[in-house]
Write an enzyme that holds these catalytic residues in place. Sequence first.
Site, mmCIF file in Angstrom:
data_model
loop_
_atom_site.group_PDB
_atom_site.id
_atom_site.type_symbol
_atom_site.label_atom_id
_atom_site.label_comp_id
_atom_site.label_asym_id
_atom_site.label_seq_id
_atom_site.Cartn_x
_atom_site.Cartn_y
_atom_site.Cartn_z
ATOM 1 N N CYS A 84 0.996 -1.241 -0.084
ATOM 2 C CA CYS A 84 -0.009 0.065 0.095
ATOM 3 C C CYS A 84 0.754 1.197 -0.333
ATOM 4 C CB CYS A 84 -1.072 0.026 1.227
ATOM 5 S SG CYS A 84 -0.240 0.535 2.739
ATOM 6 N N GLU A 85 0.522 2.226 -0.808
ATOM 7 C CA GLU A 85 1.510 3.460 -0.795
ATOM 8 C C GLU A 85 1.246 4.189 0.281
ATOM 9 O OE1 GLU A 85 -0.277 5.106 -4.488
ATOM 10 O OE2 GLU A 85 -1.839 6.286 -3.633
ATOM 11 N N HIS A 86 0.289 3.948 1.377
ATOM 12 C CA HIS A 86 0.186 4.867 2.351
ATOM 13 C C HIS A 86 1.203 4.620 3.558
ATOM 14 C CE1 HIS A 86 -4.210 4.842 0.746
ATOM 15 N NE2 HIS A 86 -3.867 5.960 0.509
ATOM 16 N N HIS A 87 1.376 3.252 3.773
ATOM 17 C CA HIS A 87 2.271 2.749 4.760
ATOM 18 C C HIS A 87 3.460 1.752 4.631
ATOM 19 C CE1 HIS A 87 -1.880 3.411 6.453
ATOM 20 N NE2 HIS A 87 -1.134 3.803 7.481
ATOM 21 N N GLN A 125 -5.631 -0.740 -3.616
ATOM 22 C CA GLN A 125 -6.381 -1.694 -4.412
ATOM 23 C C GLN A 125 -7.232 -1.185 -5.488
ATOM 24 O OE1 GLN A 125 -7.879 -4.528 -1.634
ATOM 25 N NE2 GLN A 125 -9.486 -5.508 -2.959
ATOM 26 N N HIS A 153 -5.171 -6.148 3.763
ATOM 27 C CA HIS A 153 -4.061 -5.393 4.006
ATOM 28 C C HIS A 153 -3.490 -5.337 5.420
ATOM 29 C CE1 HIS A 153 -5.479 -2.593 0.710
ATOM 30 N NE2 HIS A 153 -6.553 -3.603 0.445
ATOM 31 N N CYS A 155 -1.782 -3.132 6.657
ATOM 32 C CA CYS A 155 -1.516 -1.896 7.680
ATOM 33 C C CYS A 155 -2.928 -1.765 8.363
ATOM 34 C CB CYS A 155 -1.466 -0.869 6.808
ATOM 35 S SG CYS A 155 -2.758 -0.535 5.338
HETATM 36 N N1 GTP Z 1 -8.962 3.158 -0.100
HETATM 37 C C1 GTP Z 1 -7.807 2.463 0.130
HETATM 38 N N2 GTP Z 1 -7.353 2.471 1.225
HETATM 39 C C2 GTP Z 1 -6.284 2.087 1.810
HETATM 40 C C3 GTP Z 1 -5.667 0.985 0.941
HETATM 41 N N3 GTP Z 1 -4.585 0.501 1.653
HETATM 42 C C4 GTP Z 1 -4.618 1.142 2.932
HETATM 43 N N4 GTP Z 1 -5.665 2.301 2.797
HETATM 44 C C5 GTP Z 1 -6.102 3.116 3.886
HETATM 45 O O1 GTP Z 1 -5.341 4.533 3.525
HETATM 46 C C6 GTP Z 1 -5.750 4.828 4.502
HETATM 47 C C7 GTP Z 1 -4.917 6.059 5.067
HETATM 48 O O2 GTP Z 1 -5.530 6.913 6.177
HETATM 49 P P1 GTP Z 1 -4.876 7.936 6.912
HETATM 50 O O3 GTP Z 1 -5.807 8.312 8.052
HETATM 51 O O4 GTP Z 1 -4.067 9.093 6.007
HETATM 52 O O5 GTP Z 1 -3.618 7.061 7.687
HETATM 53 P P2 GTP Z 1 -3.482 6.507 9.055
HETATM 54 O O6 GTP Z 1 -3.677 7.408 10.261
HETATM 55 O O7 GTP Z 1 -2.206 5.709 9.328
HETATM 56 O O8 GTP Z 1 -4.866 5.612 9.291
HETATM 57 P P3 GTP Z 1 -5.106 4.229 10.080
HETATM 58 O O9 GTP Z 1 -4.718 3.113 9.140
HETATM 59 O O10 GTP Z 1 -6.661 4.346 10.187
HETATM 60 O O11 GTP Z 1 -4.393 4.312 11.389
HETATM 61 C C8 GTP Z 1 -6.217 4.058 6.089
HETATM 62 O O12 GTP Z 1 -7.579 4.062 6.134
HETATM 63 C C9 GTP Z 1 -5.937 2.739 5.225
HETATM 64 O O13 GTP Z 1 -6.658 1.548 5.510
HETATM 65 C C10 GTP Z 1 -6.079 0.838 -0.414
HETATM 66 O O14 GTP Z 1 -5.594 -0.049 -1.152
HETATM 67 N N5 GTP Z 1 -7.251 1.634 -0.695
HETATM 68 ZN ZN ZN Z 2 -1.711 0.965 3.983
#
Ligand code: GTP
Ligand code: ZN
Length: 197
Positions: A84-87, A125, A153, A155
């Site tokens: 995932c590009e977020h974490h 995704q 996921h 994360c």
């Molecule tokens: N739509 C989508 N969201 C994703 C995917 N992979 C990870 N995420 C979400 O990306 C979001 C990033 O949210 P943020 O609030 O910026 O990050 P965060 O504080 O680390 O969020 P939490 O995971 O809720 O602790 C999270 O809700 C993750 O579950 C994906 O493939 N698609």
């Molecule tokens: Zn993630």
Amino acid sequence: MNPETEYREGLEELAENYKNILQLLGEDTAREGLQKTPMRVAKAMQVLTRGYTQDPHKVLTDALFEEKYNQMVIVKDIDFFSMCEHHMLPFYGKAHVAYIPNGYITGLSKIARVVDIYSHRLQVQERLTQQIKDCIQNTLHPLGVMVVVEAKHMCMQMRGVEKQNSITTTSDFSGAFRQAKTREEFMNLLRGESKKI
Ligand SMILES: Nc1nc2c(ncn2[C@@H]2O[C@H](COP(=O)(O)OP(=O)(O)OP(=O)(O)O)[C@@H](O)[C@H]2O)c(=O)[nH]1
Ligand SMILES: [Zn+2]
């Protein structure tokens, strides 16, 4: 494939940066177990992002065959691992792909290769699902494509909300799959028992 050839420019620099990261995490990078870790991680990350240097369109056009068959072709249960590009944590699961040819078919393994290429990039995704669909649609120009991706996921499992069992399903489709009947046919075939084979 020789794994050495997979590594790209910037490997040394990547390893240097991972060494800094380990130190910032409070580790002693001189201890025996960690001495080679920065380079190992750099190599692993280059493998996990190798999709940036691969062209999924070319993969499909390299194995394009003229064929009159114009019923649904389904490749299901394609295992994939992505990040995932977020974490930058893994998400993994199965992709299911269907298309209805329009004069041309592609090699079955090429569908799995397209999934492999897009999943070896930083992703969400939804985009992964859409990119697989677009690639097949824009290359083969079939009567329609549908892609369903089911994934877990890490994360959401290892950190954050810490839900171990939730599965995310995404889908995207084009052409003939805009008709509910065609989507239903695909979904029914997906639910069929492939374990019989
Ligand atoms: N739509 C989508 N969201 C994703 C995917 N992979 C990870 N995420 C979400 O990306 C979001 C990033 O949210 P943020 O609030 O910026 O990050 P965060 O504080 O680390 O969020 P939490 O995971 O809720 O602790 C999270 O809700 C993750 O579950 C994906 O493939 N698609
Ligand atoms: Zn993630």
